[in-house]
Design an enzyme around this catalytic site. Structure first.
Site, PDB file in Angstrom:
ATOM      1  N   ASP A   1     -79.459  43.666  94.359  1.00  0.00           N
ATOM      2  CA  ASP A   1     -79.115  44.176  93.028  1.00  0.00           C
ATOM      3  C   ASP A   1     -80.182  45.113  92.445  1.00  0.00           C
ATOM      4  O   ASP A   1     -79.907  45.861  91.513  1.00  0.00           O
ATOM      5  CB  ASP A   1     -78.897  43.011  92.049  1.00  0.00           C
ATOM      6  CG  ASP A   1     -77.833  42.040  92.524  1.00  0.00           C
ATOM      7  OD1 ASP A   1     -76.992  42.453  93.346  1.00  0.00           O
ATOM      8  OD2 ASP A   1     -77.848  40.878  92.090  1.00  0.00           O
TER       9      ASP A   1
ATOM     10  N   GLY B   1     -73.916  43.855  92.354  1.00  0.00           N
ATOM     11  CA  GLY B   1     -75.032  44.278  91.493  1.00  0.00           C
ATOM     12  C   GLY B   1     -75.205  43.434  90.252  1.00  0.00           C
ATOM     13  O   GLY B   1     -76.097  43.688  89.445  1.00  0.00           O
TER      14      GLY B   1
ATOM     15  N   ARG C   1     -55.403  52.632  94.740  1.00  0.00           N
ATOM     16  CA  ARG C   1     -55.704  51.450  95.564  1.00  0.00           C
ATOM     17  C   ARG C   1     -57.124  50.990  95.280  1.00  0.00           C
ATOM     18  O   ARG C   1     -57.983  51.792  94.916  1.00  0.00           O
ATOM     19  CB  ARG C   1     -55.620  51.799  97.054  1.00  0.00           C
ATOM     20  CG  ARG C   1     -54.249  52.216  97.514  1.00  0.00           C
ATOM     21  CD  ARG C   1     -53.335  51.000  97.687  1.00  0.00           C
ATOM     22  NE  ARG C   1     -52.107  51.374  98.379  1.00  0.00           N
ATOM     23  CZ  ARG C   1     -51.000  51.764  97.770  1.00  0.00           C
ATOM     24  NH1 ARG C   1     -50.965  51.854  96.448  1.00  0.00           N
ATOM     25  NH2 ARG C   1     -49.917  52.081  98.482  1.00  0.00           N
TER      26      ARG C   1
ATOM     27  N   GLN D   1     -71.990  44.088 101.857  1.00  0.00           N
ATOM     28  CA  GLN D   1     -73.222  44.713 101.354  1.00  0.00           C
ATOM     29  C   GLN D   1     -74.464  43.874 101.636  1.00  0.00           C
ATOM     30  O   GLN D   1     -75.586  44.348 101.552  1.00  0.00           O
ATOM     31  CB  GLN D   1     -73.135  44.896  99.830  1.00  0.00           C
ATOM     32  CG  GLN D   1     -72.165  45.956  99.415  1.00  0.00           C
ATOM     33  CD  GLN D   1     -71.638  45.740  98.001  1.00  0.00           C
ATOM     34  OE1 GLN D   1     -72.066  46.395  97.069  1.00  0.00           O
ATOM     35  NE2 GLN D   1     -70.704  44.822  97.832  1.00  0.00           N
TER      36      GLN D   1
ATOM     37  N   GLY E   1     -85.165  36.448  94.702  1.00  0.00           N
ATOM     38  CA  GLY E   1     -84.841  37.267  93.539  1.00  0.00           C
ATOM     39  C   GLY E   1     -85.250  36.533  92.264  1.00  0.00           C
ATOM     40  O   GLY E   1     -86.101  35.625  92.296  1.00  0.00           O
TER      41      GLY E   1
HETATM   42  O1  F6P Z   1     -77.437  38.688  93.548  1.00  0.00           O
HETATM   43  C1  F6P Z   1     -76.889  39.144  94.743  1.00  0.00           C
HETATM   44  C2  F6P Z   1     -75.393  39.045  94.722  1.00  0.00           C
HETATM   45  O2  F6P Z   1     -74.906  39.540  95.952  1.00  0.00           O
HETATM   46  C3  F6P Z   1     -74.715  39.739  93.547  1.00  0.00           C
HETATM   47  O3  F6P Z   1     -74.660  41.134  93.689  1.00  0.00           O
HETATM   48  C4  F6P Z   1     -73.384  39.046  93.546  1.00  0.00           C
HETATM   49  O4  F6P Z   1     -72.800  39.046  92.267  1.00  0.00           O
HETATM   50  C5  F6P Z   1     -73.728  37.639  93.950  1.00  0.00           C
HETATM   51  O5  F6P Z   1     -74.974  37.696  94.617  1.00  0.00           O
HETATM   52  C6  F6P Z   1     -72.723  36.969  94.840  1.00  0.00           C
HETATM   53  O6  F6P Z   1     -73.141  35.671  95.064  1.00  0.00           O
HETATM   54  P1  F6P Z   1     -72.449  34.655  96.081  1.00  0.00           P
HETATM   55  O7  F6P Z   1     -73.127  34.860  97.407  1.00  0.00           O
HETATM   56  O8  F6P Z   1     -72.741  33.327  95.491  1.00  0.00           O
HETATM   57  O9  F6P Z   1     -70.999  35.001  96.147  1.00  0.00           O
END
Ligand code: F6P
Length: 360
Positions: free
Chosen positions: A140, A183, A278, A286, A115
């Site tokens: 994202d 995201g 909730r 995801q 990314g």
């Molecule tokens: O950039 C991908 C992502 O999954 C984001 O959507 C999320 O904020 C972040 O990475 C989470 O990162 P980590 O795996 O460090 O918790």
């Protein structure tokens, strides 16, 4: 002597990484080249190099397998992203060491699958003389210069499934259900899954929200005898005038970890409307599991295109999906420029036309 090309995966994992690795390896082998996987992200290029030959049985079953067989890292020596929109220059000694590593491995090309952070590093490595090309990865979908990154479709499928499931329980209990999705600073997953799942409220970072607007929607539905409401909130959504909500454990010298807005929205809706509410944080679900059909196809095309770029010595370029074709762009055009959901685009316009509350 046959050419050797390397493949490296960097940053957070996502569905489809293995499908790209497979595609690169198969396309390279067809050309009579060898393909090697770099283990553990860019650090695998440093001495003693950690690699695996990408051939034979290792390639079987990769198309559908989640994660990355090479491992990945979004921290350590090669972590380039430090804050929202900021990136760090790697020290010249590290760039030299990486270049030596590539030479020791006799790499005539390196495919970097990543990314914004990993591709910003790829750009620096390329400027330092390493023959590198990029493949755009992130759930994202926030990379500039490509309409879609791989992994995004799979994340949306997971989030949409969650919205579907929340519908039935929300309806049965006459509750408000708030789903927080990932995201970062872009609302792509939230708006796609929100529209695909028929959410009533979609909160995205691009549109600061007001609690009055959200609660008005909940009440409007009550009056229309719809006794449940589904809210999809991007982790980067925030109330007008408020800051991003971050988790309590913040990493040092790395991008902030977002999270917690879903719980705040839940509490506020319940307090203001009296409706039982909730929240669910979808989190890393995801990023796990098998890629969707769309991602499998996209990954396969991306991988083959990356090998073509190396064959044409178009180093410093990234594979890109432009909607009608797979092309390539300079990596520099894709990194450091967050691609957000356009406020005048089709998604926001469609949501408004259907009366979906966007929080403003
Ligand atoms: O950039 C991908 C992502 O999954 C984001 O959507 C999320 O904020 C972040 O990475 C989470 O990162 P980590 O795996 O460090 O918790």
């Amino acid at each position: 002597m046959s050419q050797v090309i390397g493949v490296v995966t960097g940053g957070g994992d996502c569905p489809g990484l293995n499908a790209v690795i497979r595609s690169v390896a198969k396309a390279a082998i067809r050309r009579g080249w060898q393909a090697v996987g770099i283990i553990g992200g860019y650090e695998g290029l440093l001495a003693p190099q950690r690699t695996v030959a990408l051939e034979g049985d290792l390639l079987s079953g990769l198309l559908v397998r989640g994660g990355t067989i090479l491992g990945t890292a979004n921290q350590g020596k090669f972590s380039a992203k430090v804050g929202h929109g900021e990136s760090r220059r790697l020290p010249v000694e590290l760039l030299d060491e990486t270049k030596r590593g590539c030479e020791q491995l006799r790499l005539s090309g390196l495919v970097s699958i990543g990314g914004d952070g990993s591709l910003a590093i790829a750009q620096q490595l390329c400027e330092h003389g390493i023959p590198i090309v990029g493949v755009p990865k992130t759930i994202d979908n926030d990379l500039a210069a490509t309409l879609m990154t791989f992994g995004f479709d799979s994340a949306v499928a997971c989030a949409t499934d969650a919205v579907d499931r929340l519908h039935s329980t929300a309806e049965s209990h006459r509750r408000v259900m708030v789903l927080e999705v990932m995201g970062r600073y872009a609302g792509w997953i939230a708006i796609y899954a929100g529209l695909a799942g028929g959410a009533d409220v979609i909160l995205i970072p691009e549109i600061p929200f007001s609690y009055d607007s959200i609660c008005a929607k909940v009440r409007e539905r009550e009056q229309a005898s719809k006794h449940f409401t589904i809210v999809v909130a991007a982790e980067g959504a925030r109330a007008a005038g408020a800051d991003y909500v971050t988790s309590t454990n913040q990493p040092q010298n790395r991008e902030a970890r977002l999270g917690g807005i879903g719980a705040q929205v839940t509490e506020e809706i319940q307090r203001r409307t009296g409706k039982e509410t909730r929240s669910v944080v979808l989190g890393h679900l995801q990023r796990g599991g098998s890629p969707t059909n769309m991602d499998r196809a996209l990954c396969t095309i991306f991988g083959a295109k990356a090998v073509e770029l190396i064959a044409q010595q178009r180093y410093g370029e990234m594979v890109a999906f432009t909607g009608s074709q797979i092309s390539s762009v300079p990596i520099s055009e894709a990194v450091g420029k967050l691609r957000t959901v356009p406020l005048d685009g089709g998604f926001v316009t469609a949501a408004r036309s259907l009366g979906i509350c966007l929080g403003d």
